[in-house]
Write a protein that holds these residues in place. Structure first.
Motif, PDB file in Angstrom:
ATOM      1  N   ALA A 182       0.830  -1.205   0.000  1.00  0.00           N
ATOM      2  CA  ALA A 182       0.000   0.000   0.000  1.00  0.00           C
ATOM      3  C   ALA A 182       0.867   1.260   0.000  1.00  0.00           C
ATOM      4  O   ALA A 182       0.578   2.230  -0.722  1.00  0.00           O
ATOM      5  CB  ALA A 182      -0.932  -0.006   1.208  1.00  0.00           C
ATOM      6  N   ILE A 185       2.366   1.766  -3.400  1.00  0.00           N
ATOM      7  CA  ILE A 185       1.382   2.312  -4.333  1.00  0.00           C
ATOM      8  C   ILE A 185       1.179   3.808  -4.102  1.00  0.00           C
ATOM      9  O   ILE A 185       1.163   4.594  -5.052  1.00  0.00           O
ATOM     10  CB  ILE A 185       0.047   1.560  -4.189  1.00  0.00           C
ATOM     11  CG1 ILE A 185       0.193   0.110  -4.681  1.00  0.00           C
ATOM     12  CG2 ILE A 185      -1.075   2.270  -4.959  1.00  0.00           C
ATOM     13  CD1 ILE A 185      -0.965  -0.783  -4.297  1.00  0.00           C
ATOM     14  N   ARG A 186       1.050   4.192  -2.850  1.00  0.00           N
ATOM     15  CA  ARG A 186       0.735   5.579  -2.551  1.00  0.00           C
ATOM     16  C   ARG A 186       1.929   6.523  -2.735  1.00  0.00           C
ATOM     17  O   ARG A 186       1.758   7.696  -3.052  1.00  0.00           O
ATOM     18  CB  ARG A 186       0.199   5.692  -1.125  1.00  0.00           C
ATOM     19  CG  ARG A 186      -1.187   5.117  -0.927  1.00  0.00           C
ATOM     20  CD  ARG A 186      -2.257   5.897  -1.684  1.00  0.00           C
ATOM     21  NE  ARG A 186      -2.307   7.283  -1.256  1.00  0.00           N
ATOM     22  CZ  ARG A 186      -3.069   7.729  -0.272  1.00  0.00           C
ATOM     23  NH1 ARG A 186      -3.873   6.894   0.375  1.00  0.00           N
ATOM     24  NH2 ARG A 186      -3.057   9.014   0.066  1.00  0.00           N
ATOM     25  N   VAL A 244      -5.421   2.181   0.567  1.00  0.00           N
ATOM     26  CA  VAL A 244      -5.816   1.853  -0.814  1.00  0.00           C
ATOM     27  C   VAL A 244      -7.291   1.505  -0.892  1.00  0.00           C
ATOM     28  O   VAL A 244      -7.720   0.750  -1.758  1.00  0.00           O
ATOM     29  CB  VAL A 244      -4.956   0.696  -1.370  1.00  0.00           C
ATOM     30  CG1 VAL A 244      -3.506   1.126  -1.511  1.00  0.00           C
ATOM     31  CG2 VAL A 244      -5.050  -0.552  -0.480  1.00  0.00           C
ATOM     32  N   ARG A 250      -5.997   5.362  -4.516  1.00  0.00           N
ATOM     33  CA  ARG A 250      -4.920   4.609  -5.173  1.00  0.00           C
ATOM     34  C   ARG A 250      -4.776   4.978  -6.650  1.00  0.00           C
ATOM     35  O   ARG A 250      -4.226   4.219  -7.445  1.00  0.00           O
ATOM     36  CB  ARG A 250      -5.170   3.112  -5.031  1.00  0.00           C
ATOM     37  CG  ARG A 250      -6.485   2.617  -5.623  1.00  0.00           C
ATOM     38  CD  ARG A 250      -6.635   1.112  -5.441  1.00  0.00           C
ATOM     39  NE  ARG A 250      -7.840   0.589  -6.064  1.00  0.00           N
ATOM     40  CZ  ARG A 250      -8.965   0.310  -5.428  1.00  0.00           C
ATOM     41  NH1 ARG A 250      -9.042   0.497  -4.117  1.00  0.00           N
ATOM     42  NH2 ARG A 250     -10.017  -0.172  -6.075  1.00  0.00           N
ATOM     43  N   TRP A 253      -2.381   3.573  -9.887  1.00  0.00           N
ATOM     44  CA  TRP A 253      -1.694   2.374  -9.399  1.00  0.00           C
ATOM     45  C   TRP A 253      -1.142   1.498 -10.520  1.00  0.00           C
ATOM     46  O   TRP A 253      -0.186   0.746 -10.317  1.00  0.00           O
ATOM     47  CB  TRP A 253      -2.616   1.556  -8.499  1.00  0.00           C
ATOM     48  CG  TRP A 253      -3.853   1.025  -9.181  1.00  0.00           C
ATOM     49  CD1 TRP A 253      -5.037   1.681  -9.347  1.00  0.00           C
ATOM     50  CD2 TRP A 253      -4.030  -0.266  -9.776  1.00  0.00           C
ATOM     51  NE1 TRP A 253      -5.947   0.884 -10.008  1.00  0.00           N
ATOM     52  CE2 TRP A 253      -5.354  -0.315 -10.278  1.00  0.00           C
ATOM     53  CE3 TRP A 253      -3.205  -1.378  -9.933  1.00  0.00           C
ATOM     54  CZ2 TRP A 253      -5.867  -1.437 -10.937  1.00  0.00           C
ATOM     55  CZ3 TRP A 253      -3.712  -2.506 -10.577  1.00  0.00           C
ATOM     56  CH2 TRP A 253      -5.040  -2.527 -11.065  1.00  0.00           C
TER      57      TRP A 253
END
Length: 268
Positions: A182, A185-186, A244, A250, A253
């Motif tokens: 997570a 992704i962020r 997410v 998200r 992504w």
């Protein structure tokens, strides 16, 4: 150029090969059963180093340039790291005040855990996630990568001979790995997660070094390890899911694109 499904198949083969190198080399080094504490404090983790080198070469040959090896962003991304930073501060302080270790042991652990953070992140949140996010829907790819990261820790039983303990490690790895994914992704980058992962493993081993170096202290039963492990990784797991939780949070992504200005990285 390989199709998304073909790339995912290749990535799985690469990660399986990486896992074999990671496990077989230390098994040869140990010449029998050993503990993870002994592996990370006694000598350099040559299996981890070799596996990491294999990943770098494989990614270069495959032309994978979207693994997240770039500066994090957008502005304010570091605010998302507050919970891991809090954990690291508390565990690090506890390890310093209660652990029984020498300076040489600390340096060896820090070196090995830095290599583990680099190698495991490149394998799962780099190579595998880079392929899965293009071939699968979000949650399918997210669960695949996190579950694979957890399951590979079952292989620790080949080194330690303790299947129940390895199972606990696998569950904890799944939960912490979900949070790491997570954050990857962020933040749109693998680099902060590599640092957090390496320091996380280091502080966990540091806290456990006191009991490990005290011959009179019995090893914790797997049930106790499960309880304490869930207390540590449970909040991280929930935090990762929250990060997410929606398409807006998200955004980008699939390709590490810039978020919608209404949802900058520093805002949950």
């Amino acid at each position: 150029m390989a199709t998304p499904r073909a790339r995912l198949a290749i990535a799985l083969i690469v990660v399986i090969t990486w896992a074999a190198i990671t496990i077989l080399v230390p098994e040869w080094q140990a010449q029998g059963k050993t503990t993870l504490q002994e592996l990370v404090t006694r000598d350099l983790a040559w299996g981890v180093a070799g596996a990491a080198a294999f990943l770098v070469v494989a990614a270069w040959l495959a032309g994978w340039r979207d693994l997240g090896l770039k500066a994090p962003g957008p502005r304010g991304w570091w605010k998302l790291m507050w919970l891991p930073a809090l954990y690291l501060a508390v565990l690090g302080g506890l390890g310093i005040t209660t652990g029984k270790f020498t300076a040489a042991v600390v340096v060896m652990m820090l070196t090995n855990m830095a290599m583990v953070g680099f190698s495991e992140e490149l394998a799962f949140r780099g190579v595998l996630w880079g392929a899965a996010r293009r071939a699968l829907p979000f949650w399918a790819g997210f669960v695949l990568v996190s579950a694979a990261f957890g399951l590979v820790h079952v292989l620790n039983a080949l080194l330690t001979g303790e299947l129940a303990t390895a199972g606990v490690q696998a569950l904890n790895a799944f939960m912490s790995g979900s949070a790491f994914l997570a954050l990857r992704i962020r933040t749109r980058s693998l680099l902060p997660v590599m640092a957090v992962h390496g320091l996380w493993d280091f502080t966990v081993f540091l806290v456990g070094s006191g009991a490990a170096l005290d011959p009179a202290a019995p090893a914790a039963a797997w049930q106790e390890q499960l309880t304490y492990g869930l207390m540590l990784t449970g909040p991280l797991f929930l935090y990762g899911l929250w990060l997410v939780r929606s398409e807006a949070s998200r955004a980008g992504w699939r390709d590490d694109g810039i978020m919608d200005p209404a949802h900058p990285a520093g805002e949950p």
